[in-house]
Design an enzyme around this catalytic site. Sequence first.
Site, PDB file in Angstrom:
ATOM      1  N   HIS A  84      37.728  34.454  42.509  1.00 48.64           N
ATOM      2  CA  HIS A  84      38.447  34.859  41.299  1.00 48.64           C
ATOM      3  C   HIS A  84      39.951  34.911  41.433  1.00 48.64           C
ATOM      4  O   HIS A  84      40.645  35.253  40.475  1.00 48.64           O
ATOM      5  CB  HIS A  84      37.992  36.252  40.855  1.00 48.64           C
ATOM      6  CG  HIS A  84      36.721  36.241  40.084  1.00 48.64           C
ATOM      7  ND1 HIS A  84      36.683  36.061  38.729  1.00 48.64           N
ATOM      8  CD2 HIS A  84      35.442  36.372  40.482  1.00 48.64           C
ATOM      9  CE1 HIS A  84      35.431  36.088  38.319  1.00 48.64           C
ATOM     10  NE2 HIS A  84      34.652  36.263  39.359  1.00 48.64           N
TER      11      HIS A  84
ATOM     12  N   LYS B 174      39.473  34.580  23.947  1.00 52.26           N
ATOM     13  CA  LYS B 174      39.093  35.448  22.822  1.00 52.26           C
ATOM     14  C   LYS B 174      40.079  35.279  21.675  1.00 52.26           C
ATOM     15  O   LYS B 174      39.692  35.221  20.507  1.00 52.26           O
ATOM     16  CB  LYS B 174      39.075  36.915  23.268  1.00 52.26           C
ATOM     17  CG  LYS B 174      38.138  37.236  24.415  1.00 52.26           C
ATOM     18  CD  LYS B 174      38.419  38.642  24.967  1.00 52.26           C
ATOM     19  CE  LYS B 174      37.763  38.858  26.321  1.00 52.26           C
ATOM     20  NZ  LYS B 174      38.300  40.038  27.025  1.00 52.26           N
TER      21      LYS B 174
ATOM     22  N   THR C 150      40.533  35.277  30.465  1.00 51.96           N
ATOM     23  CA  THR C 150      39.499  35.144  29.445  1.00 51.96           C
ATOM     24  C   THR C 150      40.003  35.728  28.134  1.00 51.96           C
ATOM     25  O   THR C 150      39.522  35.352  27.062  1.00 51.96           O
ATOM     26  CB  THR C 150      38.197  35.863  29.848  1.00 51.96           C
ATOM     27  OG1 THR C 150      38.521  37.185  30.270  1.00 51.96           O
ATOM     28  CG2 THR C 150      37.484  35.111  30.954  1.00 51.96           C
TER      29      THR C 150
ATOM     30  N   LYS D 294      46.303  43.127  28.583  1.00 52.58           N
ATOM     31  CA  LYS D 294      45.629  42.801  29.840  1.00 52.58           C
ATOM     32  C   LYS D 294      46.076  43.825  30.870  1.00 52.58           C
ATOM     33  O   LYS D 294      46.982  44.615  30.603  1.00 52.58           O
ATOM     34  CB  LYS D 294      45.961  41.382  30.305  1.00 52.58           C
ATOM     35  CG  LYS D 294      47.454  41.033  30.250  1.00 52.58           C
ATOM     36  CD  LYS D 294      47.726  39.576  30.607  1.00 52.58           C
ATOM     37  CE  LYS D 294      47.476  38.629  29.471  1.00 52.58           C
ATOM     38  NZ  LYS D 294      46.469  37.616  29.723  1.00 52.58           N
ATOM     39  N   ARG D 295      45.462  43.805  32.034  1.00 49.91           N
ATOM     40  CA  ARG D 295      45.923  44.698  33.098  1.00 49.91           C
ATOM     41  C   ARG D 295      47.403  44.475  33.385  1.00 49.91           C
ATOM     42  O   ARG D 295      47.895  43.345  33.236  1.00 49.91           O
ATOM     43  CB  ARG D 295      45.129  44.416  34.378  1.00 49.91           C
ATOM     44  CG  ARG D 295      43.679  44.832  34.316  1.00 49.91           C
ATOM     45  CD  ARG D 295      43.518  46.302  34.444  1.00 49.91           C
ATOM     46  NE  ARG D 295      44.042  46.750  35.719  1.00 49.91           N
ATOM     47  CZ  ARG D 295      43.643  47.840  36.354  1.00 49.91           C
ATOM     48  NH1 ARG D 295      42.694  48.589  35.840  1.00 49.91           N
ATOM     49  NH2 ARG D 295      44.184  48.194  37.500  1.00 49.91           N
TER      50      ARG D 295
ATOM     51  N   LYS E 194      51.379  38.873  35.669  1.00 47.84           N
ATOM     52  CA  LYS E 194      51.057  38.731  34.239  1.00 47.84           C
ATOM     53  C   LYS E 194      52.308  38.900  33.360  1.00 47.84           C
ATOM     54  O   LYS E 194      52.280  38.638  32.167  1.00 47.84           O
ATOM     55  CB  LYS E 194      49.957  39.722  33.849  1.00 47.84           C
ATOM     56  CG  LYS E 194      48.589  39.363  34.463  1.00 47.84           C
ATOM     57  CD  LYS E 194      47.518  40.368  34.061  1.00 47.84           C
ATOM     58  CE  LYS E 194      46.162  40.122  34.688  1.00 47.84           C
ATOM     59  NZ  LYS E 194      45.303  39.182  33.916  1.00 47.84           N
TER      60      LYS E 194
HETATM   61  C1  LIG Z   1      38.988  40.163  28.176  1.00 47.00           C
HETATM   62  C2  LIG Z   1      39.430  41.449  28.732  1.00 47.00           C
HETATM   63  C3  LIG Z   1      40.234  41.477  29.876  1.00 47.00           C
HETATM   64  C4  LIG Z   1      40.745  40.227  30.556  1.00 47.00           C
HETATM   65  O1  LIG Z   1      41.961  39.856  29.950  1.00 47.00           O
HETATM   66  P1  LIG Z   1      42.926  38.752  30.610  1.00 47.00           P
HETATM   67  O2  LIG Z   1      43.933  38.531  29.542  1.00 47.00           O
HETATM   68  O3  LIG Z   1      42.093  37.550  30.856  1.00 47.00           O
HETATM   69  O4  LIG Z   1      43.487  39.351  31.823  1.00 47.00           O
HETATM   70  C5  LIG Z   1      40.636  42.698  30.361  1.00 47.00           C
HETATM   71  N1  LIG Z   1      40.247  43.851  29.771  1.00 47.00           N
HETATM   72  C6  LIG Z   1      39.481  43.857  28.660  1.00 47.00           C
HETATM   73  C7  LIG Z   1      39.108  45.157  28.046  1.00 47.00           C
HETATM   74  C8  LIG Z   1      39.036  42.663  28.112  1.00 47.00           C
HETATM   75  O5  LIG Z   1      38.257  42.687  27.023  1.00 47.00           O
END
Ligand SMILES: *Cc1c(COP(=O)(O)O)cnc(C)c1O
Length: 797
Positions: free
Chosen positions: A341, A640, A636, A528-529, A534
């Site tokens: 990952h 979305k 991911t 995101k985190r 990032k």
């Molecule tokens: C999809 C999702 C992530 C991953 O987000 P990235 O932008 O790919 O880092 C992290 N936390 C939650 C709650 C998510 O739904």
Amino acid sequence: MFHSKEEFKETFRRHLEQRDGKKDHAAAYSVLAGMVRDHVHENWEYTKKLDRQEHKKQLFYFSMEFLVGRMLGQNLQNLKIHDMVEDGLRELGFHLTDLEEMEPEPGLGNGGLGRLAACFLDSLASLEMSGHGYGIRYKGGLFTQHFVDGFQTERPTKWIDETDGWDVRREDLAIEIPFYGEVQISLKDEWSHPTLNNAEWVKAVPYDMPVVGASGKQVNTLRLWQAEPSNQPLPSSKTKDEYLQETEAISDRLYPDDQLDPGKILRLKQQYFLCSASIQTILKNRDFELHEIPEYIAIQINDTHPALAVPELMRVLMDEEGLSWKDAWDITVRTVSYTNHTILEEAMEKWEIRLLRPLLPRIYMIIEEIDRRFKESLESQDMDEKAFHKLSIIDNGIVKMAVLAVVGSYKVNGVAKLHTEILKKRELKELYGQFPTKFHNKTNGITHRRWLLKANPELSELITESIGPEWTKEPERLKELKYFAQSHSFLQDFQAIKRLKKDHLIYHIERTQDIVVNPDSIFDIHIKRFHGYKRQLMNILHVQMLYDRIKRDASYRPYPRTFFFGGKAAPSYHFAKQVIKMINTVAEKVNNDPLAKQHLHIVFVEDYNVSHAEYMIPAAEVSEQISTASKEASGTGNMKFMMNGALTLGTVDGANVEIFEQAGEENAFLFGLRSEEVMRYEKDGNYHAKEIIQQNPEIEQLMEELINGDLTGGKQHGSFIAQQLLDDNDPFFVLEDIQSYAAAHERIVEAYQDSSKWLEMAVKNVAASGIFSSDRTIQQYSDEVWQLQRSLRKTGV
Ligand SMILES: *Cc1c(COP(=O)(O)O)cnc(C)c1O
């Protein structure tokens, strides 16, 4: 079980009346959850029976995280009773969404990796494959985030609901796990038999959660292990109290930290606890011969955290089942496969021998032997010292889990095309050289059932009205939407839905954070985190840059934009926490400036989680995917957003590459250094952040504001940020990329003002998003790695 709305209402009302106390939302939730649970359990038992009868191959997905989010709505939807229940409840005076919000959020994951596991479970069940999750039932999920004076504070989250939870305790299936002790080798019938003496045993009790597939028929299991004291005698070295405390700690909380590791031993214990309990259970409950294991079982390890599955499977096959090394190894490497990952060096797991060996002495022996035999097999090759080190599982006092995982599995995958290529060419180059056929790519996916059908029923309905309902089962048929990208009436409907979802988000934010947002502004969302790579820092610096321009130039009146942020920082990651403080500080200033606030608004959503994401993503117009190229394995979140018609503002990184490929570059906003450029800078060391600052007055001003503490509420709160940009020479290339980032933002504002053009681009993104359904990912894993057959089920319940 209920077949009609009237039947549902009748049963619901009866159950609610039978309850003591108030008939409030909490009581109504409890009744509804109970009814759904009963409904699910029938199908669950049926699935288990069928799986046994059909001898289907089973997949077990081992993961330290499952970020499942709330279950009620998803279960209603997959059981195909969502609308009926919603209507029935409305007639009884309840709103389904109010009841859904009563469910505690199971935050058993940190971010993308855990959410991926949850999407995969949904797809496995929906494709009617037999695939189950194995994880840990952390008492405390990921912490709850609160802002106090702009700083992140962390509070433990309690998600376990003893009365209304979805999981079922299975005391009868408990497993004993050994830690510590000494290995003694005795010779019996000319074979050496290792035994573990003086071990400290921990009992693993499974809690099973049903995972309902979209047909409602296939109900798989997410099995979460809870650590409890064993009845085995305690070794003399420990007091009862110490033992109880240490045992409980194993499933006490999700390891919150992907940066530093104060609780190393605990983390390692958690990993072995998960692997041992899961492997033992699988072998104990099999109804086939040992040599048939690879035909009936596939084990996928989600990153290296469960890589101890390899030596644990070896241990059980040899020490408990009596197989030879050769036979055990043959079975192991045909059963386990591994997903990588990350290529961030700090995230490549390594365990010091001094910690691992005392805790897991027999496991360490097996790892040593795997390493020895692998090195022996390399002897005939002409290889330099450096390559040999890269290929060593045990090297310099540490165990490298990624090497163990590659050597011990039959397939190894990266999670996006670019990522897999980087693994093969750089990070795992030597291993790829040894095992070229093991490596393959499986670009991540998201379940369109939660992220489109459930989060955005309005858009889903419009899609169905336009192209028919088949896309819900075959999401790649979303492609047919592209013919509607030119239809004026379709675009109008599409726009109206985006506006509605913006209003829903506005209402949600007003209710939870008491902030009012302008619905006519561009919704630009970065969730995101928090991590250096990032680059939330770049985003907020850019907003500050716009603010400076507004203050400087009376004629500069930019189009109104709302910049949303959401995300948590690991509690010990000081840099990331300072960026959080910085966003809140800049927000305070910008949002209260009478002039600027007509143009710019910053909203930081507290405690970002799956439920917040379900509100935010459908409302988004711009999706911020701005990682330093080469650092984001896949992402991911980006998928979305695309599926909900947001346009990607992104670097050429991770799965963004494939998003641009699918949607067309002209329907997205690319910017920034390419991954080869980043890697070349890193290799040659010829990037100079200070030169950029000297050459660019706007950036120079930003740096001054940062250094004097204006942006962080005081100098001391920004010291890590300033240090990273200046002393550490800006390792994530924020200052280099902020220039093309700003230019991309200008292109966005311009494009947005041509509304029909913008909508056309948005629709083309939705139309191209089907390939990012996790159904596609799971089908590929099944075809190329696991070889699961679909259920042969002919009749439903
Ligand atoms: C999809 C999702 C992530 C991953 O987000 P990235 O932008 O790919 O880092 C992290 N936390 C939650 C709650 C998510 O739904």
